[in-house]
Design a protein around this motif. Structure first.
Motif, PDB file in Angstrom:
ATOM      1  N   ALA A 192       1.093  -1.078   0.045  1.00 21.23           N
ATOM      2  CA  ALA A 192       0.035  -0.027  -0.034  1.00 21.23           C
ATOM      3  C   ALA A 192       0.891   1.408  -0.160  1.00 21.23           C
ATOM      4  O   ALA A 192       2.078   1.389   0.570  1.00 21.23           O
ATOM      5  CB  ALA A 192      -0.964   0.013   1.185  1.00 21.23           C
ATOM      6  N   ASP A 193       0.184   2.371  -0.463  1.00 26.98           N
ATOM      7  CA  ASP A 193       0.595   3.729  -0.501  1.00 26.98           C
ATOM      8  C   ASP A 193       0.001   4.506  -0.736  1.00 26.98           C
ATOM      9  O   ASP A 193      -1.227   4.481  -1.503  1.00 26.98           O
ATOM     10  CB  ASP A 193       2.271   3.754  -1.436  1.00 26.98           C
ATOM     11  CG  ASP A 193       3.103   4.728  -1.138  1.00 26.98           C
ATOM     12  OD1 ASP A 193       2.796   5.359  -0.151  1.00 26.98           O
ATOM     13  OD2 ASP A 193       4.268   4.748  -1.652  1.00 26.98           O
TER      14      ASP A 193
ATOM     15  N   HIS B  31       0.798 -13.593  -3.916  1.00 28.28           N
ATOM     16  CA  HIS B  31      -0.576 -13.426  -3.534  1.00 28.28           C
ATOM     17  C   HIS B  31      -0.511 -11.947  -3.036  1.00 28.28           C
ATOM     18  O   HIS B  31      -1.163 -11.558  -1.978  1.00 28.28           O
ATOM     19  CB  HIS B  31      -0.890 -14.265  -2.052  1.00 28.28           C
ATOM     20  CG  HIS B  31      -0.921 -15.533  -2.648  1.00 28.28           C
ATOM     21  ND1 HIS B  31      -1.671 -16.326  -3.344  1.00 28.28           N
ATOM     22  CD2 HIS B  31       0.250 -16.766  -2.426  1.00 28.28           C
ATOM     23  CE1 HIS B  31      -1.378 -17.570  -3.349  1.00 28.28           C
ATOM     24  NE2 HIS B  31      -0.278 -17.965  -2.876  1.00 28.28           N
ATOM     25  N   GLY B  32       0.113 -11.120  -3.830  1.00 28.08           N
ATOM     26  CA  GLY B  32       0.132  -9.770  -3.797  1.00 28.08           C
ATOM     27  C   GLY B  32      -1.227  -8.956  -4.076  1.00 28.08           C
ATOM     28  O   GLY B  32      -1.977  -9.145  -4.964  1.00 28.08           O
ATOM     29  N   LYS B  33      -1.056  -7.742  -3.190  1.00 28.35           N
ATOM     30  CA  LYS B  33      -2.545  -7.036  -3.443  1.00 28.35           C
ATOM     31  C   LYS B  33      -2.172  -5.331  -3.415  1.00 28.35           C
ATOM     32  O   LYS B  33      -1.365  -5.046  -2.245  1.00 28.35           O
ATOM     33  CB  LYS B  33      -3.622  -7.345  -2.610  1.00 28.35           C
ATOM     34  CG  LYS B  33      -4.984  -6.523  -2.417  1.00 28.35           C
ATOM     35  CD  LYS B  33      -5.937  -6.749  -1.565  1.00 28.35           C
ATOM     36  CE  LYS B  33      -7.040  -5.678  -1.689  1.00 28.35           C
ATOM     37  NZ  LYS B  33      -7.934  -6.009  -0.712  1.00 28.35           N
ATOM     38  N   LEU B  34      -2.316  -4.910  -4.330  1.00 28.31           N
ATOM     39  CA  LEU B  34      -2.057  -3.258  -4.397  1.00 28.31           C
ATOM     40  C   LEU B  34      -3.170  -2.606  -3.683  1.00 28.31           C
ATOM     41  O   LEU B  34      -4.473  -2.653  -4.055  1.00 28.31           O
ATOM     42  CB  LEU B  34      -1.906  -3.030  -5.738  1.00 28.31           C
ATOM     43  CG  LEU B  34      -1.521  -1.549  -6.044  1.00 28.31           C
ATOM     44  CD1 LEU B  34      -0.090  -1.226  -5.305  1.00 28.31           C
ATOM     45  CD2 LEU B  34      -1.458  -1.255  -7.564  1.00 28.31           C
ATOM     46  N   VAL B  35      -3.037  -1.770  -2.724  1.00 31.72           N
ATOM     47  CA  VAL B  35      -3.975  -0.761  -2.237  1.00 31.72           C
ATOM     48  C   VAL B  35      -3.143   0.842  -2.524  1.00 31.72           C
ATOM     49  O   VAL B  35      -2.169   0.883  -1.839  1.00 31.72           O
ATOM     50  CB  VAL B  35      -3.959  -0.866  -0.807  1.00 31.72           C
ATOM     51  CG1 VAL B  35      -4.903  -0.231  -0.159  1.00 31.72           C
ATOM     52  CG2 VAL B  35      -4.487  -2.578  -0.567  1.00 31.72           C
TER      53      VAL B  35
ATOM     54  N   MET C  29      -6.283  -1.712   6.122  1.00 32.41           N
ATOM     55  CA  MET C  29      -5.707  -2.616   6.726  1.00 32.41           C
ATOM     56  C   MET C  29      -6.280  -3.672   7.611  1.00 32.41           C
ATOM     57  O   MET C  29      -5.727  -4.797   7.429  1.00 32.41           O
ATOM     58  CB  MET C  29      -4.678  -1.777   7.657  1.00 32.41           C
ATOM     59  CG  MET C  29      -3.643  -2.650   8.504  1.00 32.41           C
ATOM     60  SD  MET C  29      -2.474  -1.753   9.541  1.00 32.41           S
ATOM     61  CE  MET C  29      -3.709  -1.088  10.616  1.00 32.41           C
ATOM     62  N   LEU C  30      -7.190  -3.224   8.421  1.00 34.34           N
ATOM     63  CA  LEU C  30      -8.063  -4.268   9.037  1.00 34.34           C
ATOM     64  C   LEU C  30      -8.798  -5.191   8.271  1.00 34.34           C
ATOM     65  O   LEU C  30      -8.874  -6.354   8.394  1.00 34.34           O
ATOM     66  CB  LEU C  30      -8.910  -3.545  10.190  1.00 34.34           C
ATOM     67  CG  LEU C  30      -8.104  -2.860  11.304  1.00 34.34           C
ATOM     68  CD1 LEU C  30      -9.118  -2.016  12.026  1.00 34.34           C
ATOM     69  CD2 LEU C  30      -7.290  -3.842  12.093  1.00 34.34           C
TER      70      LEU C  30
END
Length: 141
Positions: free
Chosen positions: A79-80, A101-105, A126-127
């Motif tokens: 995330a960024d 298993h990456g996810k972009l936020v 995040m939660l």
């Protein structure tokens, strides 16, 4: 560790923007950090000593290889903020793609300090990621 939420990090020094003059956002962040540190610090170490201890890490970040990122087997949210002053967004996107298993936020209209600029959105993302159920194991044929 079975799940990880990573914010505002690069995997090697090429993912950092050129260092230049600090922004007003960065200066406000440092003031907030100093005040927060003074409220929670239970040691004799002052804020400036903490910064001095972190400077080598900030100035010469150790590298993680692309192969090491590809080897991560747990879900990871990378995330960024979309206006990060420190980290190149291209490397954030690349990390999310390299991790199986990456996810972009990406937080809109925020910077490297999105956790202060959008605390509700940051905490929700995040939660939500940390508590989402794991995929069920795949049955063997």
């Amino acid at each position: 560790v079975n799940r990880l939420f990573v914010f505002g990090a690069n995997y090697d020094a090429s993912g950092s923007k050129a260092r230049g003059s600090r922004s007003g956002t960065f200066d406000r962040y440092m003031q907030k950090c100093r005040m927060d540190y003074q409220q929670v610090n239970r040691t004799t170490r002052g804020f400036n000593a903490l910064i001095d201890a972190l400077l080598p890490l900030w100035r010469t970040p150790s590298g993680i290889t692309r192969d090491q990122l590809r080897a991560i087997q747990v879900p990871v949210a990378i995330a960024d903020g979309d206006h990060d002053e420190i980290i190149l967004i291209e490397q954030i996107r690349e990390m999310a793609q390299l991790i199986p298993h990456g996810k972009l936020v990406i937080f809109s209209e925020t910077s490297h300090f999105a956790l202060w600029q959008d605390p509700a959105g940051f905490n929700q993302a995040m939660l939500g990621f940390l508590t989402e159920p794991d995929d069920p194991p795949t049955a063997a044929p």
